[in-house]
Scaffold this motif. Structure first.
Motif, PDB file in Angstrom:
ATOM      1  N   LYS A  10     -19.018  18.974 -17.463  1.00  0.00           N
ATOM      2  CA  LYS A  10     -17.652  18.543 -17.144  1.00  0.00           C
ATOM      3  C   LYS A  10     -16.610  19.403 -17.840  1.00  0.00           C
ATOM      4  O   LYS A  10     -15.452  19.470 -17.399  1.00  0.00           O
ATOM      5  CB  LYS A  10     -17.476  17.082 -17.535  1.00  0.00           C
ATOM      6  N   GLU A  11     -17.002  20.043 -18.929  1.00  0.00           N
ATOM      7  CA  GLU A  11     -16.053  20.900 -19.636  1.00  0.00           C
ATOM      8  C   GLU A  11     -15.599  22.071 -18.769  1.00  0.00           C
ATOM      9  O   GLU A  11     -14.473  22.559 -18.909  1.00  0.00           O
ATOM     10  CB  GLU A  11     -16.689  21.413 -20.923  1.00  0.00           C
ATOM     11  N   LEU A  12     -16.476  22.527 -17.871  1.00  0.00           N
ATOM     12  CA  LEU A  12     -16.094  23.626 -16.991  1.00  0.00           C
ATOM     13  C   LEU A  12     -14.990  23.194 -16.029  1.00  0.00           C
ATOM     14  O   LEU A  12     -14.053  23.955 -15.759  1.00  0.00           O
ATOM     15  CB  LEU A  12     -17.311  24.120 -16.222  1.00  0.00           C
ATOM     16  N   TYR A  13     -15.097  21.969 -15.506  1.00  0.00           N
ATOM     17  CA  TYR A  13     -14.043  21.459 -14.627  1.00  0.00           C
ATOM     18  C   TYR A  13     -12.739  21.258 -15.397  1.00  0.00           C
ATOM     19  O   TYR A  13     -11.644  21.504 -14.865  1.00  0.00           O
ATOM     20  CB  TYR A  13     -14.488  20.146 -13.991  1.00  0.00           C
ATOM     21  N   GLU A  14     -12.848  20.787 -16.644  1.00  0.00           N
ATOM     22  CA  GLU A  14     -11.647  20.609 -17.457  1.00  0.00           C
ATOM     23  C   GLU A  14     -10.968  21.943 -17.732  1.00  0.00           C
ATOM     24  O   GLU A  14      -9.738  22.065 -17.673  1.00  0.00           O
ATOM     25  CB  GLU A  14     -12.012  19.911 -18.766  1.00  0.00           C
ATOM     26  N   ALA A  15     -11.770  22.957 -18.008  1.00  0.00           N
ATOM     27  CA  ALA A  15     -11.187  24.285 -18.243  1.00  0.00           C
ATOM     28  C   ALA A  15     -10.539  24.828 -16.974  1.00  0.00           C
ATOM     29  O   ALA A  15      -9.470  25.454 -17.033  1.00  0.00           O
ATOM     30  CB  ALA A  15     -12.273  25.243 -18.740  1.00  0.00           C
ATOM     31  N   ALA A  22      -8.677  21.461  -6.242  1.00  0.00           N
ATOM     32  CA  ALA A  22     -10.009  20.999  -5.853  1.00  0.00           C
ATOM     33  C   ALA A  22     -10.816  22.134  -5.227  1.00  0.00           C
ATOM     34  O   ALA A  22     -11.998  22.315  -5.539  1.00  0.00           O
ATOM     35  CB  ALA A  22      -9.889  19.823  -4.888  1.00  0.00           C
ATOM     36  N   TRP A  23     -10.190  22.914  -4.339  1.00  0.00           N
ATOM     37  CA  TRP A  23     -10.907  24.001  -3.686  1.00  0.00           C
ATOM     38  C   TRP A  23     -11.254  25.118  -4.670  1.00  0.00           C
ATOM     39  O   TRP A  23     -12.356  25.670  -4.635  1.00  0.00           O
ATOM     40  CB  TRP A  23     -10.091  24.552  -2.524  1.00  0.00           C
ATOM     41  N   GLN A  24     -10.315  25.442  -5.573  1.00  0.00           N
ATOM     42  CA  GLN A  24     -10.585  26.473  -6.559  1.00  0.00           C
ATOM     43  C   GLN A  24     -11.693  26.040  -7.520  1.00  0.00           C
ATOM     44  O   GLN A  24     -12.527  26.862  -7.938  1.00  0.00           O
ATOM     45  CB  GLN A  24      -9.321  26.819  -7.342  1.00  0.00           C
ATOM     46  N   SER A  25     -11.716  24.755  -7.885  1.00  0.00           N
ATOM     47  CA  SER A  25     -12.788  24.257  -8.755  1.00  0.00           C
ATOM     48  C   SER A  25     -14.138  24.346  -8.067  1.00  0.00           C
ATOM     49  O   SER A  25     -15.145  24.669  -8.696  1.00  0.00           O
ATOM     50  CB  SER A  25     -12.499  22.814  -9.166  1.00  0.00           C
ATOM     51  N   PHE A  26     -14.142  24.087  -6.765  1.00  0.00           N
ATOM     52  CA  PHE A  26     -15.410  24.168  -6.029  1.00  0.00           C
ATOM     53  C   PHE A  26     -15.916  25.598  -5.947  1.00  0.00           C
ATOM     54  O   PHE A  26     -17.102  25.870  -6.176  1.00  0.00           O
ATOM     55  CB  PHE A  26     -15.236  23.592  -4.631  1.00  0.00           C
ATOM     56  N   THR A  27     -15.013  26.532  -5.630  1.00  0.00           N
ATOM     57  CA  THR A  27     -15.442  27.923  -5.445  1.00  0.00           C
ATOM     58  C   THR A  27     -15.767  28.618  -6.758  1.00  0.00           C
ATOM     59  O   THR A  27     -16.614  29.515  -6.801  1.00  0.00           O
ATOM     60  CB  THR A  27     -14.343  28.709  -4.706  1.00  0.00           C
ATOM     61  N   SER A  28     -15.089  28.216  -7.854  1.00  0.00           N
ATOM     62  CA  SER A  28     -15.287  28.913  -9.120  1.00  0.00           C
ATOM     63  C   SER A  28     -16.285  28.234 -10.043  1.00  0.00           C
ATOM     64  O   SER A  28     -16.872  28.896 -10.915  1.00  0.00           O
ATOM     65  CB  SER A  28     -13.942  29.046  -9.855  1.00  0.00           C
ATOM     66  N   VAL A  29     -16.511  26.931  -9.869  1.00  0.00           N
ATOM     67  CA  VAL A  29     -17.408  26.197 -10.763  1.00  0.00           C
ATOM     68  C   VAL A  29     -18.615  25.644 -10.010  1.00  0.00           C
ATOM     69  O   VAL A  29     -19.769  25.952 -10.329  1.00  0.00           O
ATOM     70  CB  VAL A  29     -16.670  25.049 -11.481  1.00  0.00           C
ATOM     71  N   THR A  30     -18.343  24.824  -8.999  1.00  0.00           N
ATOM     72  CA  THR A  30     -19.438  24.109  -8.330  1.00  0.00           C
ATOM     73  C   THR A  30     -20.337  25.053  -7.537  1.00  0.00           C
ATOM     74  O   THR A  30     -21.563  25.039  -7.699  1.00  0.00           O
ATOM     75  CB  THR A  30     -18.868  23.020  -7.397  1.00  0.00           C
TER      76      THR A  30
END
Length: 329
Positions: free
Chosen positions: A220-225, A233-241
Motif C-alpha cells: 500500500k505504500e506504493l499507492y500512497e507514494a 486512479a489511471w496513473q496508479s494502475f499503469t505505474s503501480v498495479t
C-alpha cells in the motif's frame, strides 16, 4: 627421589598427524548432503511415472495410429496397415483443415480477449470491495467455476432453446417479438456467440480470483507514494498495479489460450459442431473425422497436428519468459 610422569593423552600416537584427523561427523554430514540433494528428484519420480503412463504412452500410441490406415475393416480383421505420411498429406492438402485452423484461431482470440479484459476488471473490483461484498462475489465466482462443464452447457441449451428458452421469452417481453422463436443454434455466428458466452462465464472466475490474490501482494505504500506525487486512479494502475501484475497476466493469458484452443465439450454438447459443421474447431474436427466418420488414422493425424500447434505456442511462451528474465537481470 620423585619421578615425573607425563599424561598419556598429551603424547600423540606415532605415525598420526593432526591434519589427518577428520572432525567427528564430517563424513556423515556429506552423506546427508548428497541424500538431501537427491531427495527432490526422488519425490518427482511418482509424478513423472504417472505422466509417462497416463500421458506419454497414449501420445505415442496416437502418433503410431496417425501413420496407419485404420478403418472398421481393419478393426474387424485385426489388420495393421501402415500408410506412411498419407494421412498427414491428405489433411494438410485439404482446404477443410485450414478453414478449421483459421476458425479455431479466431474463436480462441475472441474468447481470450473477453476473458482477460472482464476477468481483470472483476479482479480489480474484488480488491476495492468491502469484506462482505467481496465474500459474496467470490462465492458466486467459485460456484460458476465449480459447475461441471456438461451441466453448464446443458443449462445454456435450456436458456437459449428456440421454443421454451428463457432468453427468447425475456426478449419477447421486452419488445423484440421477432426473437420469440429465434433459433440460436441455427447459424454459425449465433452458435459461436452462445458458446463464447458460456466459455467466458466459466473462465472469468479463474482470472478474477487469481488477479485479486496477486493484488494483495502489492504494498500500500506504493499507492500512497503515487498519490503524493499527484497520480490519479489511471496513473496508479499503469505505474503501480500493472507492472506488478504483468507476469501474472502474461502467464494467465497463455493458459487461457491453451484451454480455449482445446475446448471440446462446450462446442460438441451445444451443437456437435453444427450447423453444417460450421462451428467445428480442431478438437471437434479431429473427433468427427476420427470417431464420427470412422477414419481413425485421419483423426489421429489431426489431433497430433493440434498437439504440435500447442507445443509451438508453449515454446514461444517459454522463449518470451526467458527473454524477459534475461532483460530483468
Amino acid at each position: 627421589m620423585s619421578v615425573q610422569t607425563e599424561r598419556a593423552d598429551t603424547v600423540p600416537a606415532a605415525g598420526i598427524r593432526k591434519s589427518d584427523a577428520s572432525p567427528p561427523g564430517d563424513g556423515e554430514s556429506r552423506t546427508k548432503g548428497r541424500g538431501g540433494a537427491s531427495a527432490p528428484y526422488l519425490l518427482l519420480l511418482p509424478a513423472l511415472a504417472a505422466t509417462a503412463v497416463l500421458l506419454g504412452w497414449p501420445l505415442v500410441k496416437n502418433g503410431m495410429l496417425s501413420f496407419q490406415n485404420l478403418n472398421p475393416r481393419q478393426l474387424i480383421l485385426h489388420l495393421t496397415e501402415w500408410n506412411g505420411i498419407d494421412n498427414y498429406r491428405d489433411v494438410l492438402s485439404g482446404s477443410d483443415f485450414w478453414k478449421v485452423v483459421g476458425r479455431s484461431v479466431v474463436f480462441t482470440a475472441a474468447n481470450v480477449v473477453l476473458i482477460m479484459v472482464l476477468g481483470t476488471l472483476v479482479g480489480l473490483l474484488l480488491a476495492r470491495l468491502g469484506r462482505r461484498m467481496r465474500l459474496t462475489l467470490m462465492l458466486g465466482l467459485v460456484l460458476a467455476w465449480a459447475m461441471p462443464v456438461v451441466a453448464a452447457t446443458t443449462v445454456y441449451q435450456w436458456l437459449f432453446a428456440q421454443r421454451f428458452g428463457v432468453v427468447n421469452w425475456v426478449l419477447d417481453k421486452l419488445g423484440w417479438h421477432s426473437m420469440a422463436d429465434y433459433n440460436w443454434l441455427g447459424t454459425q455466428f449465433s452458435t459461436f456467440s452462445v458458446v463464447t458466452l458460456l466459455i467466458v462465464w466459466q473462465s472469468i472466475p479463474f482470472v478474477a480470483i487469481n488477479l485479486y490474490a496477486a493484488t494483495t501482494t502489492i504494498s500500500k505504500e506504493l499507492y500512497e507514494a503515487a498519490s503524493l506525487d499527484g497520480a490519479g486512479a489511471w496513473q496508479s494502475f499503469t505505474s503501480v498495479t500493472f507492472p506488478f501484475l504483468r507476469p501474472f497476466l502474461w502467464a494467465t493469458t497463455f493458459l487461457e489460450v491453451i484451454w480455449i484452443f482445446k475446448a471440446f465439450p462446450q462446442i460438441f454438447v451445444m451443437n456437435e459442431g453444427g450447423p453444417n459443421r460450421l462451428t467445428e474447431t480442431l478438437p471437434i474436427y479431429a473427433f468427427v473425422e476420427g470417431v464420427g466418420n470412422q477414419h481413425f488414422g485421419m483423426g489421429a493425424a489431426i489431433s497430433f497436428l493440434t498437439i504440435l500447434i500447442l507445443l509451438a505456442l508453449t515454446a514461444y511462451y517459454l522463449r518470451t519468459v526467458l527473454k524477459q528474465e534475461e532483460d530483468e537481470l
